[in-house]
Design a protein around this motif. Structure first.
Motif, PDB file in Angstrom:
ATOM      1  N   UNK A   1       0.833  -1.213   0.000  1.00 34.90           N
ATOM      2  CA  UNK A   1       0.000   0.000   0.000  1.00 34.90           C
ATOM      3  C   UNK A   1       0.865   1.259   0.000  1.00 34.90           C
ATOM      4  N   UNK A   2       2.179   1.097   0.242  1.00 36.98           N
ATOM      5  CA  UNK A   2       3.075   2.263   0.334  1.00 36.98           C
ATOM      6  C   UNK A   2       3.486   2.760  -1.046  1.00 36.98           C
ATOM      7  N   UNK A   3       3.504   1.856  -2.015  1.00 35.70           N
ATOM      8  CA  UNK A   3       3.925   2.191  -3.372  1.00 35.70           C
ATOM      9  C   UNK A   3       2.832   1.768  -4.344  1.00 35.70           C
ATOM     10  N   UNK A   4       2.797   2.411  -5.506  1.00 38.12           N
ATOM     11  CA  UNK A   4       1.888   1.943  -6.555  1.00 38.12           C
ATOM     12  C   UNK A   4       2.698   1.510  -7.777  1.00 38.12           C
TER      13      UNK A   4
ATOM     14  N   UNK B   1      -1.216   4.013 -11.961  1.00 37.89           N
ATOM     15  CA  UNK B   1      -2.285   4.905 -11.491  1.00 37.89           C
ATOM     16  C   UNK B   1      -3.162   5.281 -12.669  1.00 37.89           C
ATOM     17  N   UNK B   2      -4.398   5.735 -12.395  1.00 39.86           N
ATOM     18  CA  UNK B   2      -5.229   6.243 -13.487  1.00 39.86           C
ATOM     19  C   UNK B   2      -4.510   7.397 -14.199  1.00 39.86           C
TER      20      UNK B   2
ATOM     21  N   UNK C   1      -1.875   7.031 -15.878  1.00 40.60           N
ATOM     22  CA  UNK C   1      -0.456   6.676 -15.982  1.00 40.60           C
ATOM     23  C   UNK C   1      -0.212   5.678 -17.106  1.00 40.60           C
TER      24      UNK C   1
ATOM     25  N   UNK D   1       8.814  -0.853 -14.702  1.00 43.24           N
ATOM     26  CA  UNK D   1       9.529  -1.975 -14.088  1.00 43.24           C
ATOM     27  C   UNK D   1      10.572  -1.593 -13.037  1.00 43.24           C
TER      28      UNK D   1
ATOM     29  N   UNK E   1      10.997   0.973 -11.147  1.00 43.75           N
ATOM     30  CA  UNK E   1      10.478   1.490  -9.876  1.00 43.75           C
ATOM     31  C   UNK E   1       9.914   0.410  -8.951  1.00 43.75           C
TER      32      UNK E   1
ATOM     33  N   UNK F   1      12.560  -1.578  -5.620  1.00 41.21           N
ATOM     34  CA  UNK F   1      12.615  -1.214  -4.193  1.00 41.21           C
ATOM     35  C   UNK F   1      11.411  -1.793  -3.424  1.00 41.21           C
ATOM     36  N   UNK F   2      10.179  -1.635  -3.948  1.00 44.13           N
ATOM     37  CA  UNK F   2       9.047  -2.280  -3.270  1.00 44.13           C
ATOM     38  C   UNK F   2       9.218  -3.798  -3.131  1.00 44.13           C
TER      39      UNK F   2
ATOM     40  N   UNK G   1      -4.368  -0.901  -4.849  1.00 40.77           N
ATOM     41  CA  UNK G   1      -4.558   0.490  -5.287  1.00 40.77           C
ATOM     42  C   UNK G   1      -5.704   1.189  -4.579  1.00 40.77           C
ATOM     43  N   UNK G   2      -5.451   2.437  -4.207  1.00 42.15           N
ATOM     44  CA  UNK G   2      -6.500   3.291  -3.654  1.00 42.15           C
ATOM     45  C   UNK G   2      -6.852   2.917  -2.223  1.00 42.15           C
TER      46      UNK G   2
END
Lengths: 416, 416
Positions: B227-230, B233-234, B236, B246, B248, B251-252, B268-269
């Motif tokens: 939930x900390x990273x996405x 996104x809409x 995007x 990819x 990004x 790290x998650x 998401x969200x």
């Protein structure tokens, strides 16, 4: 996207690096399993190991009047390889030329790249300076961390960059508004296709002489209020200077151009929060209580912590508090880092409460805006006869003075 | 992020390419100012211009048992240059080796890269096939369009890829579960730093022999509900196979591993919608009315339109409607492309209504999941003694049969 949700993301996300880290070095205070991504225990960048291979074929330096942003490069470049086993290797200043990359290199497939942009200035006496390069070095480290590339000693890299600039000093144009654009880049170049921290990376720095962004005086730009695409999102990478934030913006820019506007104004969420302008941070100025309110969106994880943004804020705050005086800047000025919506900007435009709106970044420094195409109509932004506004004009003068060294400040770092 | 806002984005964004375009070629039906990005009026990829330069130093083909995904490459690669003036140039099949890229190349700074992944199989009789390669060619064109890279004739590229595979046919492992991973990549390599459509690009294809993802039978993976990273996104780029989606995620993934889980489940969200698993699409199966509901998130602009995703949906729908019969697959099955939240999954897990949950992608085909770490507790996912579930088991068997050609279908395209 509700503001409370943004706040939730802002406060509940320990692994996300916030902009404050640029000053406090918070990025080192991360959990051990994440720190393993950094090269803390391996060799760091070591300027004493530098090898210099000078070009045997210096290029002809083109006349400054012919320069096109980012198209001309100097005679040399700096490269520093990194491996997971040994850490940072031997820095080399060598003739500018192609990099040999395996077709399997991580950067080519998974966009593992970060960069910085800064400018070196040469005054009429031949003195060369950089503007707040420590900010770029710190930000580059937070970017590296975010995308699983190796971090490094920013002072050591800066020392090597200064050596590179000194070697190519003759390339720095001395005409007013001209400078040498410095582009450090760090890429993952593991020779295997797999989404994982790379076992090889390459840092390189190239130099490009550039002319003024506005050679014939300020020309305000028009913006298209973009709601179809986003530049960044909560939980995304907008707060870091990663390559991934840039190429996806090209199509939206073409879309804006197709509607007759110069650039995108990135609006976020159903509230249409103003976030950034093209590849710049942005400021809005409202008339308030017989003075002004200078507003820029807060560093909420979607906004790039720009060096020019920080400089504008710092100058305005120092002036407002009486610490320093910026000639021509109204004293009655409030500085706010707060969300601002298109509703507020549109209403202020109609009621005469809007004073100006401008972009801020390294390339253009200050970029005034004269209109925003928003949901089918144009929102008018006031601009002076010189294209600027009551806040941007004196701020720009002070900023450029400090950048070029004409106004002494500790933001200007001597290279030679 | 409210669902109505997602719907708004889904319906109000003409320039965003939706997944339907993969089948209908909608990406060509775009406004003229956007179409100027494509190379429609210039030379397209032309297989008749192919030049073949064979290696003089063939490498030793390693034993299949030593293969590590994406680490071994064959003797040759395909390259096709593009320029804004001439369009697509001479295709070359040449010895696998480094690419020479200017340090100013767009891809290195602004992440202008897209790729595809597909597999070629060789049966015991030496017959070589590709699995649904037309889907990859179409998706690669939508990706190119989204990131302002040149589009091309997918059939022409496929013809060239087949030639490359035929030349390196001896590299295709014949052991069960083995294949040749095919990686087409397209990069912007303009020699200037500026965020704009490039005037040069390079398409290249490399081949990598790979072993089975699960060499010792299925091993369910554990997921960390991120939930900390996405990932997307809409508005995007999540619906396109761009490099920017990819790096990004690395790290998650480290963050998930640090918590003791194998991969990320991208939520998401504020509703914590399940979107994707690591770099795969995902499916949830609920027990429903004495049968099953097979659910996957809809192609709302955040979900990659995966070939394996589409294949799973198609097989399940054909079976449910009685058009085809998949041995072992329950007849009473409903197929839904709809949003699904962690609340629903968690409640179904507790009440015994959850049948299974799995990832789906080219590399792993089907990847069963046995638990999800979510807000501090583990949500249990049922798995059979073989690691699979009642829907994934027969679907996987059918899918792999069609991929390898053991089960005849028009999804399998003969290369040689």
């Amino acid at each position: 996207m509700s503001l409370s949700y943004l706040r939730h993301l802002r406060t509940s996300s320990p692994p996300i690096i916030h902009a404050a880290s640029l000053r406090t070095g918070v990025w080192r205070k991360v959990p051990t399993y994440l720190r393993s991504l950094s090269s803390a225990t391996l060799a760091d960048i070591d300027p004493s190991r530098l090898e210099v291979i000078r070009t045997s074929k210096p290029k002809e330096i083109p006349p400054s009047s012919s320069l096109k942003f980012g198209h001309t490069f100097t005679d040399h470049m700096l490269t520093i390889p990194w491996t997971v086993e040994a850490g940072w290797g031997v820095p080399q200043i060598r003739p500018y030329g192609p990099l040999e990359l395996e077709p399997s290199s991580t950067v080519l497939h998974y966009a593992q790249t970060i960069f910085e942009g800064m400018k070196a200035y040469q005054d009429p006496n031949g003195r060369v300076t950089l503007f707040r390069p420590d900010m770029n070095m710190k930000r580059m480290n937070t970017s590296a961390y975010r995308i699983a590339l190796p971090t490094f000693d920013g002072d050591a890299l800066l020392e090597l960059i200064k050596k590179l600039i000194r070697i190519d000093k003759s390339w720095i144009p001395r005409e007013p508004g001209h400078s040498l654009y410095v582009r450090p880049t760090l890429i993952g170049n593991q020779r295997a296709i797999g989404v994982a921290p790379p076992n090889e990376a390459l840092l390189f720095v190239i130099l490009s002489p550039v002319g003024p962004y506005y050679p014939n005086g300020f020309k305000p730009v028009s913006l298209y209020g973009t709601t179809e695409y986003v530049r960044a999102s909560p939980g995304g990478t907008g707060a870091f200077k990663l390559g991934v934030n840039y190429a996806p913006g090209i199509l939206p820019q073409k879309h804006a151009a197709g509607q007759g506007y110069d650039q995108n104004l990135w609006l976020h969420g159903p509230e249409h929060y103003l976030t950034e302008v093209g590849t710049m941070n942005m400021f809005v100025v409202f008339n308030k209580d017989g003075g002004y309110e200078l507003v820029t969106p807060p560093l909420d994880g979607m906004i790039l912590p720009g060096v020019t943004r920080d400089s504008v804020l710092t100058l305005a705050r120092e002036h407002a508090s009486g610490v320093k005086t910026i000639p021509g800047l109204p004293r009655n000025i409030t500085v706010s880092e707060r969300p601002v919506t298109m509703k507020e900007v549109k209403e202020a435009s109609k009621s005469g409460r809007l004073a100006e709106l401008f972009g801020a970044g390294t390339a253009a420094v200050i970029s005034p805006v004269d209109k925003i195409g928003y949901l089918g109509e144009d929102v008018h932004i006031p601009t002076g006869s010189d294209g600027m506004g009551p806040i941007s004009r004196p701020i720009w003068t002070e900023l450029v003075g400090r950048q070029t060294g004409a106004i002494p400040s500790d933001w200007s770092v001597v290279v030679e």
